[in-house]
Design a protein around this motif. Structure first.
Motif: not given
Length: 85
Positions: A23-28, A61-67
């Motif tokens: 899936r595309p990466l979010s900006p974060a 950042l926490a959400e991005a790291l988890l995903m």
């Protein structure tokens, strides 16, 4: 008694290492990946400081790291450190 299954013909190749989540990466997530690729393993607080100027809030950042960890793009290390997977 059932006969043992025949062994596979040769060793199985290891699955390829994940390079993208499908899936595309979010900006974060994109910012986190760029920071980890440029700086190597980083402590969580270093990531917060490095990404704040790029508009990445601690919660994002926490959400991005988890995903990214679930997708195999980031590895969590002891001591709240992370590295690109």
């Amino acid at each position: 008694p059932k006969p043992a299954p025949a062994p596979a013909s040769g060793p199985r190749p290891a699955p390829p290492a994940p390079t993208a989540p499908g899936r595309p990466l979010s900006p974060a997530e994109d910012a986190v990946r760029a920071a980890l690729l440029a700086g190597g393993a980083m402590h969580h607080d270093e990531l917060v400081a490095a990404l704040a100027p790029r508009g990445v809030a601690p919660g994002a950042l926490a959400e991005a790291l988890l995903m990214m960890e679930l997708d195999g793009l980031v590895r969590a290390l002891p001591g709240r450190r992370y590295e690109a997977g």
